[in-house]
Design an enzyme around this catalytic site. Structure first.
Site, PDB file in Angstrom:
ATOM      1  N   ASP A   1       0.926  -1.216   0.047  1.00 16.18           N
ATOM      2  CA  ASP A   1      -0.074   0.073   0.008  1.00 16.18           C
ATOM      3  C   ASP A   1       0.811   1.179   0.180  1.00 16.18           C
ATOM      4  O   ASP A   1       0.715   2.182  -0.728  1.00 16.18           O
ATOM      5  CB  ASP A   1      -0.967   0.109   1.429  1.00 16.18           C
ATOM      6  CG  ASP A   1      -2.082  -0.980   1.113  1.00 16.18           C
ATOM      7  OD1 ASP A   1      -1.977  -1.911   0.693  1.00 16.18           O
ATOM      8  OD2 ASP A   1      -3.177  -0.354   1.570  1.00 16.18           O
TER       9      ASP A   1
ATOM     10  N   ARG B   1       0.994   4.865  18.090  1.00 14.29           N
ATOM     11  CA  ARG B   1       0.535   6.102  17.117  1.00 14.29           C
ATOM     12  C   ARG B   1       1.351   7.281  17.692  1.00 14.29           C
ATOM     13  O   ARG B   1       2.044   8.108  16.845  1.00 14.29           O
ATOM     14  CB  ARG B   1      -0.926   6.297  17.044  1.00 14.29           C
ATOM     15  CG  ARG B   1      -1.367   5.108  16.300  1.00 14.29           C
ATOM     16  CD  ARG B   1      -0.865   4.699  14.866  1.00 14.29           C
ATOM     17  NE  ARG B   1      -1.297   3.482  14.301  1.00 14.29           N
ATOM     18  CZ  ARG B   1      -0.726   2.579  13.732  1.00 14.29           C
ATOM     19  NH1 ARG B   1       0.832   2.635  14.128  1.00 14.29           N
ATOM     20  NH2 ARG B   1      -1.148   1.503  13.285  1.00 14.29           N
TER      21      ARG B   1
ATOM     22  N   ASP C   1      -7.373   4.459  12.840  1.00 13.46           N
ATOM     23  CA  ASP C   1      -5.834   4.819  12.698  1.00 13.46           C
ATOM     24  C   ASP C   1      -5.721   5.945  12.012  1.00 13.46           C
ATOM     25  O   ASP C   1      -4.634   7.175  12.120  1.00 13.46           O
ATOM     26  CB  ASP C   1      -4.790   3.667  11.851  1.00 13.46           C
ATOM     27  CG  ASP C   1      -4.372   2.587  13.059  1.00 13.46           C
ATOM     28  OD1 ASP C   1      -4.444   3.167  14.185  1.00 13.46           O
ATOM     29  OD2 ASP C   1      -3.984   1.824  12.544  1.00 13.46           O
TER      30      ASP C   1
ATOM     31  N   SER D   1      -5.755  -8.605   7.758  1.00 15.02           N
ATOM     32  CA  SER D   1      -4.720  -7.575   8.040  1.00 15.02           C
ATOM     33  C   SER D   1      -4.019  -7.866   9.284  1.00 15.02           C
ATOM     34  O   SER D   1      -5.008  -7.993  10.100  1.00 15.02           O
ATOM     35  CB  SER D   1      -5.521  -6.260   7.861  1.00 15.02           C
ATOM     36  OG  SER D   1      -6.041  -6.045   6.373  1.00 15.02           O
TER      37      SER D   1
END
Lengths: 414, 414, 414, 414
Positions: free
Chosen positions: D16, D95, D124, D180
């Site tokens: 990606d 994050r 996210d 995923s």
């Protein structure tokens, strides 16, 4: 003959604690009397003479007013502390200041005991004693109004007056009022006596501090209150320019203005820690003005989510303070967060005082969170209206799922 | 030519929604206009004529006042709902009543779309649309003030006036006021324009509903408010004996009294749901009186611990309502508990209204939790003072352990 | 000679309450013994004979197991009640069932007094007595372990054994274990004795109910639990097809499975209501499985915001139950909301049990809030990614304002 | 040709973000690639070559593992952060560390833009972007998966593979897994693909980090974890004596042990910030052990009331972190209180790890709040049982008043 040890007695100069002083001596204790000056109306020197005359070994009179205002009252202002949505906690806030110094004196004087004149049904006995135990876990407490030998011997005021007469204790009050009061520079409380019927309207002459709004000046007065980190640092009278910057001074000046303009009376039925409902009337002039101003400046300077969290903990903090847990880990926990939040609470509030009303007329801050451009309805100010579209649609996702579920479960939606 | 489908437009009769109506028609929609009578001052028949003249297929005028007062306002009273400690949620509370009926009409008329005149930065767009989506998840929303073709074409009032002139839309107002208002029977709000500077004092002539306290009567008025299950069921004027028992009647009468006596004005900086701070001024006369009375009767009749839990959920409920989530599972969750709590909130509060002040003079209830004998300072009333001794000592155990630990950790106790 | 009146004693058949029974008779009371069957391992008929032999006028043995499971345990499951994040409240939950029936019997038998064998430092005395007083405010309580005449006479187990011998009370236990236990069908607790050092690992042979995970089967077992309105209504063993639908049956079957597979042991230091920390070890086999399954099915069927509010309530409810306030307005308040929330909590959870682990393997519901199309990462499912853009930007507004303010106040941002 | 400006792209090395990198170049941006080493399994140098080959101007590879563990994970441990009662927030916690460094690099490189590869439906994107905006309010964000030109061009994996082939981007993975993952040293997550049906049991070979409990060693292993101020400072393996004291080392060692013994798997349906429910499976080996130990040591060292307040805060903090508000005033507010509370959380916990179980075997602290004398059931320890009498009676006052009221209102008591 003081064979039982030495007691540090919280002495008020009134009938009750004078009789307690005499009784403790009679019981064989040595007594050091201690008076805290927390701003109540009192002839401290006359009280000193009285205590010595009754037989106290020593009398301490401590001016705790500055510590009370700057160390405790202003912390409560930062937290917007308010018990049961109405009461500003005037009595509760004074207790930590009084007990801390009482234990300091007891320790300095080598006392094994501390004593107080609180009744056995009220909140104050709890507040005094939790404070004592938290500060000095080894201290012993004598609470005469919970000791049968004492309270059965003195079932009412006449018995105390008899005892006072017998002991040669001067009684200043000619006629007792049909209610009790507790006064400090933050507030005065009225309870008991005729107030025990919650449907009795307090008589006009009961209220001592604050002018009845009906009798207050017909001309309003305008002031500004300046805050730094959530604490007041300056008060300015916009009429005559009078300015106060010292913590105690500015608080006393706000008291003066609140009293003059009829600000700060309440009459409530509240919940005591011991599970009883009781009726109290309170006058808190300066505190009422200060709270209104602080809440307002937070509107401008405090983040929304912080405010919400803080508001939940303000409620809990008020219970903690009311119940006598000032000296506790939970108060420290909450205050750590409150202090963090108040770093941004700086600015000035403009107010008008008029016949019981505290009217906000404007506010400003150099570190405001208010952005007039983005708030404006007339200009875009960096705001893209299309963003609201996505915001609303995302917020609706959950509701749409719920209404489908609700319809399955109940047969109909909203 | 209505090829795009049919729209039910929330129509106010004012310049904005009249232009939106014309624009929707121009865009190819058929429009059904809908006006909710929620107690605002409005010439509904003139507005009907105007909408028809512009081109609405139909005009619905719905009297929702009773539903608003009894179904929504009184629920908020039960919960003591108050946003950010100050604001009585007057606009937010009206929205559910308006949207519910709008969707009902849209469905009845076979509309695919609903539309409104809310701006793209405010709370109302959220409240309208979350209501729409929750009641009818399949409905489509046209929000012209968020559509670039619309808001870029009408960047300000002059452009709207031009368009109105071109379309032959009559404009009643000769001169716009330098602020916006939103009115219903619960309150009126003022914002935007000159109020966008939070330090500007609102001009005296802005306030529309409530007499300035300085101009209010110099003679107070006394009333009683009777509650059952936390809702008002009777208001009595103790002076002239006037009595109201119908929900809408008594609310309008409280409004009348509040307006007369200067009760219910505020001026705040609040936090919008979209993260912007904004300044609002509000007048909520009857609601202010009612909340003071309800809080007071709860003092007498509501258990302490229930009150505390309810107060935490009142804060959250106020956010839910303010943010537009009336039709949500979280509101249902909280209200289930609130309704349980209000089973005991019955009784009468006696009040005095005077120049902005709502003064509680007493309260009574046949199911009071107040026990005058046990509360009395003078009589035992079944209370053993020795019990307090154990109560305090048990409460002190935890503090004694903590202070020993604190001393180990920090080197000193309290 | 029963001149002092009639007592209903909560009788366990053990040494303590047998001595209390004898002592109450010696003191001049008439005693009705009452045993609650709440699923503990006990020879009830032997205990009945013992009580009658000691001198009880009557012995009531009440099977409260179904009421306990369906009326109390399942309510706790609905609320996810858990004390201090760990403890499933096994003892606390049994108390309301026991006290309610005890008062019913006391009233039926015309007893003025109720009595129990709880110690003076624990939680159970509080739970028993708050229950008694809430159900019958006029009842009088005799708590021998708080009466100096009793506890000074019986300072330890040997003194009780002597007294038993003297009174001819048969003692079944040959050797006492170096810890105390309390057992019902929900759990067993271990405390005191060698466990009083929180650093002592409980001996392997202490654990009575649950197989040590190290000794549990090496082959896992799979079950399904079906919920309706947050309560379990069916348990199916996927291996052998065994199915239970009755509340008590399915709970006992979950107990059986949990015990077999080593599920549900904990060892904690907890906070007692009276302010003391204490160490407890607990085995709660079925309750542990049930809680895991209920939490999981809520993931699928309960709205996010309701869950958050309910979780706050659950914490408070757990304290309420632990502290003995089952019969209180605050429990009623919270349960009203919890019940509202559980209307949507219906569905089936698939679990694997293996050596102490409760492993969720899947869940399904006809009224799920889960929408696989909208949740899918691969398909749009009616979701417009652009909406997230607006959602994020609106959420960032507040943070951007804050970081600017923070930079002004502290000199730096994040 | 980089006419549109410079972008700092959060680059993973996968398909990606490689395509995004190529696409950004194609769109006319200059791109600086940035890889955060937060402990995921990755060939960083191969990824560097790949990014340079595709056309990145520069590649930053930053080792943030120590900052992640000591600055973020240990703060979460102090707070017992746990989302929806189950999830340890492994992705959310990484994050803030990633975004902070990304903005630092973007600023150092003079980038106007930052970019990431998050989808438009997930959490996210919110966490990345709220972090970006809070740290640098002027930064601009490019989120390709929300840009129609991008997501319409690449509707699925085949389109990306085509594009990669066309652009000469090497694709390492031969076959994509049907789910995923997101991995860091704290945890790995699995979602999407076959997991989108919440009733599908994850296949045994999906789980990557942690040994299946059924395959874990049959011999338990014992360790001690030492805490200071709520943070782990030492881990000792009681079997082989291995000792770690560095924050990162001890955390990685706990990971090793958790993985070996099957500790830390969950499978849940959770609530995303954007209002969607989603199904996630997680493996958090070290974090699961650490949380169990921290909760336990708090039992010994943290005051009861502080714990309760902190637990409420923990729930809210978990939402704050999950929703991406690490850089917010509300996180600062809560952490100020949490840090205050952790001053006393020091001591050692002894644990046994066995086939998915974390079994507490004991705990000790030099600043314990546990007092074995006062907790003892056998000795008085300074405790007067009579105190409990008063404590219970005072607590019952409120309940007695309520049941009388309840009887009046409903016709019966409890």
């Amino acid at each position: 003959m003081a064979g039982k040890g030495k007691v540090c007695l919280a002495y008020s100069g009134g009938l009750d604690t004078s009789c307690i002083l005499a009784w403790l001596l009679e019981e064989g204790y040595e007594v050091v009397a201690y008076m805290a000056n927390i701003g109540q109306e009192e002839d401290f020197e006359a009280a000193r003479d009285k205590a010595l005359k009754i037989g106290a070994t020593k009398v301490y009179i401590e001016d705790l007013r500055k510590e009370f205002v700057e160390g405790v009252v202003f912390s409560a202002v930062q937290a917007n502390a308010l018990y049961e949505g109405v009461y500003l906690l005037g009595t509760s806030l004074a207790r930590p200041v009084i007990t801390k110094t009482q234990i300091r004196i007891a320790n300095a004087e080598g006392c094994d005991f501390v004593s107080h004149g609180c009744t056995g049904k009220g909140n104050d006995q709890v507040r005094f004693e939790l404070g004592y135990y938290a500060i000095d876990p080894s201290i012993k407490v004598i609470a005469p109004w919970r000791i049968p030998e004492f309270f059965e011997r003195f079932p009412g005021r006449p018995a105390l007056l008899d005892y006072a007469a017998k002991k040669g204790i001067p009684v200043f009050q000619t006629a007792a009022k049909p209610w009790s009061t507790d006064e400090n520079l933050y507030h005065i409380s009225y309870e008991a006596g005729i107030l025990e019927d919650p449907n009795v309207t307090p008589p006009k002459d009961m209220w001592k501090l604050i002018t009845d709004p009906e009798d207050a000046p017909t001309t309003p007065e305008r002031i500004s209150i300046h805050f730094e980190n959530g604490k007041p640092v300056k008060v300015v009278n916009k009429g005559d320019g009078k300015t106060c910057t010292d913590g105690l001074d500015l608080f006393l000046y706000l008291n003066h203005l609140g009293r003059k303009h009829g600000v700060g009376r309440i009459d409530i039925v509240e919940n005591r820690f011991i599970g009883i409902k009781s009726r109290g009337c309170y006058e808190t002039p300066g505190g009422t003005i200060l709270r209104a101003a602080h809440v307002d400046i937070e509107g401008l300077t405090l983040d929304r989510e912080v405010r919400r969290l803080r508001d939940q903990f303000s409620q809990r903090l008020s219970e903690i303070i009311y119940n006598g847990f000032w000296f506790s880990p939970e108060r420290e926990f909450i205050m750590a967060a409150v202090e963090q939040s108040q770093q941004t609470v700086s600015g000035t509030v403009h107010l008008k005082l008029y016949k019981g009303n505290v009217i906000i007329e404007g506010r400003e801050s150099a570190i405001s969170l208010y952005d007039d451009k983005i708030a404006s309805m007339d200009i875009a100010g960096g705001f893209n209206p299309g963003d609201s579209d996505g915001f609303i649609k995302i917020n609706a996702i959950r509701l749409k799922a719920y209404v489908a579920q609700k319809t399955k479960v109940t047969g109909s939606g909203f």
